[in-house]
Scaffold this active site. Sequence first.
Site, mmCIF file in Angstrom:
data_model
loop_
_atom_site.group_PDB
_atom_site.id
_atom_site.type_symbol
_atom_site.label_atom_id
_atom_site.label_comp_id
_atom_site.label_asym_id
_atom_site.label_seq_id
_atom_site.Cartn_x
_atom_site.Cartn_y
_atom_site.Cartn_z
ATOM 1 N N GLY A 44 -0.038 -14.590 121.396
ATOM 2 C CA GLY A 44 0.583 -13.324 121.128
ATOM 3 C C GLY A 44 -0.798 -12.371 121.295
ATOM 4 C CG LEU A 45 -0.476 -8.066 120.898
ATOM 5 C CD1 LEU A 45 -0.392 -7.051 120.180
ATOM 6 C CD2 LEU A 45 -1.113 -7.474 122.329
ATOM 7 C CG HIS A 268 10.649 -1.558 108.884
ATOM 8 N ND1 HIS A 268 11.572 -1.012 109.240
ATOM 9 C CD2 HIS A 268 9.291 -1.584 109.553
ATOM 10 C CE1 HIS A 268 10.935 -0.054 110.135
ATOM 11 N NE2 HIS A 268 9.724 -0.167 110.430
ATOM 12 N NE ARG A 332 6.623 0.817 108.321
ATOM 13 C CZ ARG A 332 6.104 0.118 109.135
ATOM 14 N NH1 ARG A 332 5.408 -0.954 109.006
ATOM 15 N NH2 ARG A 332 5.925 0.509 110.255
#
Lengths: 639, 237, 250
Positions: A44-45, A268, A332
């Site tokens: 991934g990143l 979220h 959130r």
Amino acid sequence: MSITLESKIPSGPVGIKWSKYKQDMKLINPANKRKYDVIVVGSGLAGASAAATLGELGYNVKCFCFQDSPRRAHSIAAQGGINAAKNYRNDGDSIYRLFYDTIKGGDFRAREANVHRLAEVSVNIIDQCVAQGVPFAREYGGLLDNRSFGGAQVSRTFYARGQTGQQLLLGAYQALSRQIYAGTVTMYPRTEMVDLVLIDGHAKGIITRDLITGAIESHSGNAVVLATGGYGNVFYLSTNAKGCNVTSTYRAYKKGALFANPCYTQIHPTCIPVSGDYQSKLTLMSESLRNDGRVWVPKKEGDSRHPKDIPEGDRDYYLERKYPSYGNLAPRDIASRAAKQVCDEGRGVGPGGRGVYLDFSDAIQRFGQNKIEERYGNLFEMYERITGENAYDQPMRIYPAVHYTMGGLWVDYELMSNIPGLFVIGEANFSDHGANRLGASALMQGLADGYFVLPQTIGGYFATQKNGKYSPDHAEFKQAEAEVRARTNRLLSIKGKRTVTEFHRELGKLMWDNVGMARTEASIKQALERIPALRQEFWENVNVPGSGDDLNPALEYAGRVADFLEFGELLAYDALQREESCGGHFREEYQTEDGEALRNDEKYAYVAAWEFKGTDQFPALHKEELTYEEIRMAQRSYK
Amino acid sequence: MAASAESMQASSRGLILRLWRSSIGKKYVMAVTGLGLFGFVIIHLAGNLQIYLGPNAINAYGKLLKSNPAVLWSARFVLLAIVALHILTAIQLTKANRKARPVKYAAGKPVASTFAQRTIVISGLIILAFIIFHLGHFTIGFVDPQLLEYEDILGRHDVYRMMVTGFSNPIISIFYIISMGLLLLHLSHGVSSLFQSLGLRSKKTFGFFDKLAKGAALVLFLGNCSIPLSILLGIIK
Amino acid sequence: MNLTLRVWRQKNAKTAGQFVTYQARDISSEMSFLEMLDVVNEELIKSGEEQIAFDHDCREGICGSCGLVINGTPHGPLAATTSCQLHMRFFKDGDTITIEPWRAAPFPVIKDLVVDRTAFDRIIQAGGYVSVSTGGAPDGNAVSIPKDDADKAMDAAQCIGCGACVAACKNASAMLFVSAKISHLGLLPQGKVEADHRVLNMVAQMDEEGFGNCTNTGSCEAACPKEITLDNIARMNRSYAKAIFKSKLS
């Protein structure tokens, strides 16, 4: 093994720690770098950027991912953007402000030094990505566009339409591809790490399963880097990809790495609600929707009228009512819990009563449908694709879902775990977000770790190590291989009556109901009572058809869920011991009169790092006290 | 194994060879030869339409074409080469395409492609057969050798009479008209496609080239068909 | 609703495959297509059979993992939609649905509906990047980029590498995929520097992998879930001509 948590934070003022660290760091001769083999798990990143950068530096890298291509890692799904303290808008942003916001957003449960470093390198990330050809949004003048995100007072979020994660990941993937072509990185797609191998207490390799041939293989190296993401799927339903799992980090935990703060899970608030029992995952919609949408539920319990038939007087705009100054833009966790509360009261809407309305009719009246379409067209389209409902015409239904996990393997300032040679980066570690992560900061942390931090600190580790790498024929590898094979065979031979999915769903529901967005001592204890039984049933009654010698999705899944069934318990232990509410951990017993999280800084301003003591054994808790030198702890208020 | 452009550059292989070996290069060959043939078809029609000006005009034109054997044969040779290259490239591309997609889908119909696009190879093949017949008919004379022997009063080859006689046979005329239909089909995709292959098309000009291709193909079709039809209907006699 | 599925089952790359018919019962119209397959798989597992293997991950249309040919159309009947985002409300009770893997020689079947798409990765490896190493990048605003160029680059960069373009093409051509990357990078000043090398290397690799040729039918564009357009291919053709003639001159 006695464990001391040494965070290795450099001395000096927070603003110069990272520069000082780099100055003092021992270096590896460029000509010698290729002699070091680095194993990077995950693409991934964090993983892709680390593998690419290590390759560029001259290390010999092996990179592993379970997907068919490194380009598919779940970082790709991040929508909103990436923060950087560029202050291009001249609105008072600075490295210090981003540092402060991140610490505060994390409810004062993160390490100051790490967070400051993150804010420092945030500016380099943007430069790096632009140079790679990441097509960030631009203004008509040709300069980079910014927006304010997640309630930040400054515009520091860089974005590429609603696909920032995709574009950043492709940038990292392309950099990785360049190194693969150059021969510095060998890529192993469709290969899953199934165990970590320690020799003389150092991480020296991994055991993998080739997902196509089923081959169990040993890979040795001078160091192992885990960049395997978060554990949100312990809740079964989350916004994570189906393949996201805790296996790599959990296996490392079982080999002695400490797992820190697993109870910090971010929820979220704006996801598309569950529509039925078959639901396989949840889809997030950008939080920006709350800028123009108003959240409400019927005032009456069980009001089943169509939303358009419910008159204004019978609606409860509960966020506006409870938090007059922030209203629908409440943070959130607050927005999420408020939604749970109204649904618990029986006022939820949609299938199963687990949803609240996000209504755009006022905004459409005020700005016209065109304007709303311009702002959120793609989100409305996505919503319609999934639900079949037109949100211009009737309110959207939303419900909170697990989105990100702040906890992860414990690491020191160098991003190395308590096991020497085992580095952990990105969402897989615990380090930078404290108890809660700010919007648009996940991408920043993944890339900071991968491009700028780990490639430096890993050299420091190599420079101080005498013992190199071992042959994959070493006895420790062979033994680990044998254990993996035995476990695979065991899973295949149970041939019980229930599917892996059924177990995962049951675990997920158990976790969500009892250790989800609001927890109590009683609910956690209930989960702790039931998880071991479920785990036992799994090992007696799961049905995994097929063989271990070819592509077998059921077998892959079974291995991952088996780990979740142990990990869930660890998460619950952590939630139980933390008798306070902070960020992504909310204990109903600890809240202010306004329903705000009530921290206990005197007792719980520490990192809880857990040591594995055996399955079905209580893990040992180690504490790293957090000291704040720069910033004074304060209670947040969003009233 | 990755093919490196640098290593290709370093070698002394010519540009043509490099183009020929790459998929896009072959598409250029297809496009350029196609453009050449398209140009020929236009000139050919313009010449033939002189039949409407009467026997003198078209017979004079026929004489002009044959007045310089060197030019005539060079032109014929170039045309033949273009046709050969167009066909050879088409064969190679088709072979590669079949190899790339050996298994067809069991269900459904092709995605979004038009009839003209899918049948471009077939239409091309039939047009080739037509060209051979057409050459035999009016140039070489193996259909009816007499046609080439007509002379007008000035001693020129009587092209006018050859065409009138040639197209008086309804079967031959219908074959011509059908072939022109296939040419219409072939060009309606081929001409716009060649601009795409040469990279001259953009989002903005997409519709323009598409219309241009279809329009030109239609004009060619109508022009070409008008001759046998006029003859059959007795407008030209 | 109840459906009949004809699904391609193939044990591995070496053995021949065939269609097997399954009944999908009590399918909700709210399910996604993959959730419908999940339901069928649960039943298969319970009867001790191996589940139908298919690639999937994010299930929100961005990772590019999923790819089913549904009734002959890659990703199914809905435009600009991946298989995972297709919902069952687009089918009717009693429908028979044929599900096949991507068909292309460079994408060999691994198992059932799973194909090997590493050819795409190798094409990117051959040049689908800007050759900058970490560190030393100038300030992000050092070079301004016209918004229009940035937007066009972004249009092309949205490609998710799913391979539907190849699957839809009667020639299994990868030109839409390759041209999207060439366009994305070639439109930006950062990518222009090595644009010639990039297009030559990527096209050479594309040919090496055995993808077919573009016959400009536009099937790829129609199947693309991210609406990548054909003008990218024209742009690539143009860049290739420029690059090859320049390389000859130098």
